[in-house]
Design an enzyme around this catalytic site. Structure first.
Site, PDB file in Angstrom:
ATOM      1  N   SER A   7     -20.545  24.805   9.818  1.00 43.39           N
ATOM      2  CA  SER A   7     -21.875  24.383  10.272  1.00 43.39           C
ATOM      3  C   SER A   7     -21.968  24.115  11.769  1.00 43.39           C
ATOM      4  O   SER A   7     -23.071  23.955  12.297  1.00 43.39           O
ATOM      5  CB  SER A   7     -22.319  23.130   9.510  1.00 43.39           C
ATOM      6  OG  SER A   7     -22.632  23.447   8.173  1.00 43.39           O
TER       7      SER A   7
ATOM      8  N   LYS B 197     -24.390  26.353  13.599  1.00 46.65           N
ATOM      9  CA  LYS B 197     -25.848  26.310  13.425  1.00 46.65           C
ATOM     10  C   LYS B 197     -26.627  26.124  14.730  1.00 46.65           C
ATOM     11  O   LYS B 197     -27.609  26.839  14.973  1.00 46.65           O
ATOM     12  CB  LYS B 197     -26.216  25.218  12.422  1.00 46.65           C
ATOM     13  CG  LYS B 197     -25.730  25.519  10.999  1.00 46.65           C
ATOM     14  CD  LYS B 197     -25.959  24.343  10.062  1.00 46.65           C
ATOM     15  CE  LYS B 197     -25.473  24.643   8.656  1.00 46.65           C
ATOM     16  NZ  LYS B 197     -25.620  23.477   7.756  1.00 46.65           N
TER      17      LYS B 197
ATOM     18  N   TYR C 160     -25.418  34.772   7.368  1.00 48.55           N
ATOM     19  CA  TYR C 160     -25.173  33.336   7.463  1.00 48.55           C
ATOM     20  C   TYR C 160     -23.770  32.994   6.965  1.00 48.55           C
ATOM     21  O   TYR C 160     -23.037  32.222   7.600  1.00 48.55           O
ATOM     22  CB  TYR C 160     -26.220  32.566   6.668  1.00 48.55           C
ATOM     23  CG  TYR C 160     -25.923  31.089   6.538  1.00 48.55           C
ATOM     24  CD1 TYR C 160     -26.015  30.242   7.629  1.00 48.55           C
ATOM     25  CD2 TYR C 160     -25.516  30.555   5.309  1.00 48.55           C
ATOM     26  CE1 TYR C 160     -25.720  28.890   7.518  1.00 48.55           C
ATOM     27  CE2 TYR C 160     -25.227  29.202   5.186  1.00 48.55           C
ATOM     28  CZ  TYR C 160     -25.320  28.373   6.291  1.00 48.55           C
ATOM     29  OH  TYR C 160     -25.019  27.035   6.178  1.00 48.55           O
TER      30      TYR C 160
ATOM     31  N   TYR D 287     -25.557  15.573   9.923  1.00 49.39           N
ATOM     32  CA  TYR D 287     -26.076  15.487   8.563  1.00 49.39           C
ATOM     33  C   TYR D 287     -26.819  14.167   8.344  1.00 49.39           C
ATOM     34  O   TYR D 287     -27.543  13.698   9.222  1.00 49.39           O
ATOM     35  CB  TYR D 287     -24.943  15.662   7.549  1.00 49.39           C
ATOM     36  CG  TYR D 287     -24.150  16.930   7.727  1.00 49.39           C
ATOM     37  CD1 TYR D 287     -24.789  18.165   7.856  1.00 49.39           C
ATOM     38  CD2 TYR D 287     -22.758  16.911   7.765  1.00 49.39           C
ATOM     39  CE1 TYR D 287     -24.067  19.330   8.021  1.00 49.39           C
ATOM     40  CE2 TYR D 287     -22.023  18.073   7.930  1.00 49.39           C
ATOM     41  CZ  TYR D 287     -22.688  19.283   8.056  1.00 49.39           C
ATOM     42  OH  TYR D 287     -21.973  20.428   8.212  1.00 49.39           O
TER      43      TYR D 287
ATOM     44  N   VAL E 187     -17.759  21.554   7.817  1.00 51.08           N
ATOM     45  CA  VAL E 187     -16.852  21.182   6.728  1.00 51.08           C
ATOM     46  C   VAL E 187     -15.478  21.816   6.892  1.00 51.08           C
ATOM     47  O   VAL E 187     -14.566  21.512   6.118  1.00 51.08           O
ATOM     48  CB  VAL E 187     -17.456  21.549   5.355  1.00 51.08           C
ATOM     49  CG1 VAL E 187     -18.700  20.718   5.079  1.00 51.08           C
ATOM     50  CG2 VAL E 187     -17.748  23.033   5.262  1.00 51.08           C
TER      51      VAL E 187
END
Length: 602
Positions: free
Chosen positions: A65, A68, A190, A242, A260
């Site tokens: 992530s 992103k 993705y 998050y 992660v």
């Protein structure tokens, strides 16, 4: 070369937090379970491309992530802010990273850093196929890292085979026309985006690229248009961690993104990129050690973005060597020639502004790197407005490192910094009143270590005095008969400012100092030892004395009176021509040195 105290600090931090064993390696993507839970790396890259690293900083892992915000920046570049905001919001969701957080009316993702927003951003990347989109993303990410990056195909396969929830999110986005065609290509792109293989060092350089306005500080290549850097950092600040983003921003004050795979990338805008890699994750999916490291860095180094004391003023105002500046101690020509030949062994830095970690880091780096060739360092603190504990500790640390290598670091005009440096462990003998006395001390150390002066008595013969160089034995005998002998005790005034200038002095024994009175007290203009002449400028232009000359030890001078000097016109014109030539040579040397010092101020 000296070891950086910043590197020592990171090593100690790594050792201290390496014992944190809370958290679990991610297992919802089967291939991620293969990670060694003990991997642990810390890396800091500055906005000008210097890298500090400790631990497993070259261990490959997948970006997950952390990708992103970079893809979001690519979408902004390709479509513009207005078009992207129609598809993806910028509000924190407060939900887990894989939650289906969509706006209740429009169906748009709340922000680009949850999975729904990231898939939507991937759909906006130019290209109709997975291959086209992935190629564009890889090219963009490689510019951030400064090297070609690749896909970890095992992780990609594992993500694709188990990404059922993400596929559901993709089709829901298609339902709301956020994605306007079959979402499969965007979903697979993705999955590949999250499977890009990087290292902790790569991640720090990516962060430094954002800190540097979108330009990779090592390659100089632009990775993101500058006008979109603030957009990317803003969503990282509010949404990057998050459902722990608020607590993160409160404690660290740094835009950041976690993944992660165990990576965290944090940015101090205009200054640093920070990366931590450790696969053990907490319940929110953030690296346990990564969180602890970043919080410690913020607390120890005062990195919080909202700390009002932080200033981005570069600390080094001036950096030069003994070739450009010198003390006012007048020396023999041989000694001066030697000091000029080894001038780079002595370095002078003038600092200014507020000294914090961000501003002192380049200073520590300069001292560390220069220690390979230089032996003596002077740091002037006159223009420093303030110094925090971190900066004082690192200055004390680099002085210790240099000392262990047999090198010397002194501080001049320390002012308000003095007590902070004393408290940090800097010895009192490291402080000098001004650059002049520190430079003289440094020059003496350099001369003592490598310069062999010819053996001579404490009394300098006329033939070796600067003023009389080149005179024949017969000419020296004439001069000797016409010179007056004067003796002075230590501390006695030889010349007073305002006196008539009817005598030219040649120092044949002892040492003396030229000084003037200022509003701050006495300022030394010149100092000289046996063999030097003084009082020549006022003597030649017949102006009143402009400064005081004081004996620093018992002094013997040979004095040439104006009457004797004038007699040379008729009795020994060749001697007068030689004396004027020597005086001109001396004054030319002074002018050249002054020019070098003025040039060093630019």
């Amino acid at each position: 070369m000296a070891h950086s105290p910043i590197q020592h600090y990171l090593q100690a931090l790594h050792a201290r937090l390496g014992h944190l064993n809370a958290g679990e390696v991610a297992d919802y993507i089967p291939e991620l379970k293969q990670a060694n839970p003990n991997w642990f790396g810390i890396c800091i890259a500055t906005q000008d491309g210097y890298v500090y690293e400790v631990g497993d900083c070259n261990q490959p892992f997948t970006i997950q992530s952390v990708s992103k915000p970079l893809t979001y920046g690519l979408a902004l570049e390709q479509h513009g802010e207005a078009a992207v905001l129609k598809k993806i919001g910028v509000e924190p969701s407060g939900d887990a990273f894989n939650a289906i957080s969509l706006h209740p009316q429009s169906g748009t993702p709340l922000n680009p850093l949850i999975n729904a927003g990231a898939i939507a951003a991937c759909s906006l990347v130019a290209g109709d196929s997975m291959e086209d989109k992935t190629a564009a993303i890889l090219e963009s990410f490689s510019r951030y890292a400064g090297r070609p990056l690749e896909i970890d195909h095992k992780v990609y396969q594992s993500e694709s085979e188990t990404g059922h929830r993400n596929r559901a999110i993709g089709w829901m986005l298609r339902n709301f026309s956020v994605i306007e065609n079959d979402p499969t290509a965007s979903l697979e792109a993705y999955f590949q985006q999250c499977s890009i293989r990087i290292t902790c060092r790569d991640l720090a350089i990516m962060g430094a690229t954002l800190a540097n306005g979108g330009v990779n500080p090592i390659t100089g290549q632009r990775a993101l248009a500058e006008k979109y850097v603030a957009n990317v950092l803003s969503v990282m600040a509010t949404c990057g961690m998050y459902d722990a983003s608020g607590d993160w921003l409160y404690r660290t004050g740094l835009p950041a993104k976690s993944g992660v795979g165990g990576g965290i990338m944090a940015v101090q805008p205009g200054r640093l990129g920070i990366a931590v890699f450790s696969p053990r994750l907490d319940a929110q999916g953030n690296s346990v050690r990564g969180l602890a490291v970043c919080q410690a860095l913020t607390a120890d180094l005062d990195l919080h973005m909202f700390d009002a004391s932080q200033r981005a003023i570069p600390a080094i105002r001036r950096a030069t060597t003994r070739r450009s500046v010198k003390s006012n101690q007048r020396r023999t020509q041989a000694a001066n020639d030697y000091l000029l030949s080894v001038g780079k062994k002595l370095r002078l830095l003038q600092l200014h502004g507020a000294l914090t970690f961000a501003s002192i880091e380049p200073v520590i780096r300069t001292l560390t790197q220069d220690s390979e060739n230089a032996d003596f360092f002077i740091v002037n603190l006159k223009l420093v407005q303030g110094i925090d504990r971190t900066a004082a500790d690192f200055l004390a640390g680099i002085r210790t490192e240099l000392s262990e290598l047999g090198k010397i670091l002194l501080f001049t005009e320390a002012g308000a910094c003095w007590q902070h440096l004393i408290d940090a462990g800097v010895a009192r003998e490291a402080f000098f009143a001004d650059d002049d006395f520190a430079l003289e001390y440094g020059e003496n150390q350099i001369l003592g270590a490598g310069f062999s002066s010819p053996a001579k008595s404490s009394h300098t013969p006329l033939a070796e005095c600067d003023l009389f160089l080149g005179l024949s034995t017969q000419e020296l005998a004439w001069v000797d008969q016409h010179l007056v002998v004067r003796s002075f005790t230590k501390g006695q005034t030889i010349i007073s400012a305002g006196q008539a200038s009817n005598e030219l002095f040649v120092l044949t024994q002892g040492a003396a100092m030229v000084s003037i009175s200022t509003q701050d007290g006495m300022a030394r203009l010149d100092a000289f030892s046996s063999g030097a002449s003084f009082g020549e400028v006022a003597f030649l232009d017949r102006s009143p004395r402009s400064a005081n000359v004081t004996a620093l030890s018992p002094v013997v001078c040979r004095v040439l009176t104006r009457e004797a000097f004038d007699q040379l016109d008729t009795q020994a014109p060749a001697i007068k021509i030689r004396l004027l030539g020597n005086l001109a040579a001396r004054l030319t040397t002074i002018l050249r040195q002054t020019s070098r010092e003025l040039a060093s101020l630019k």
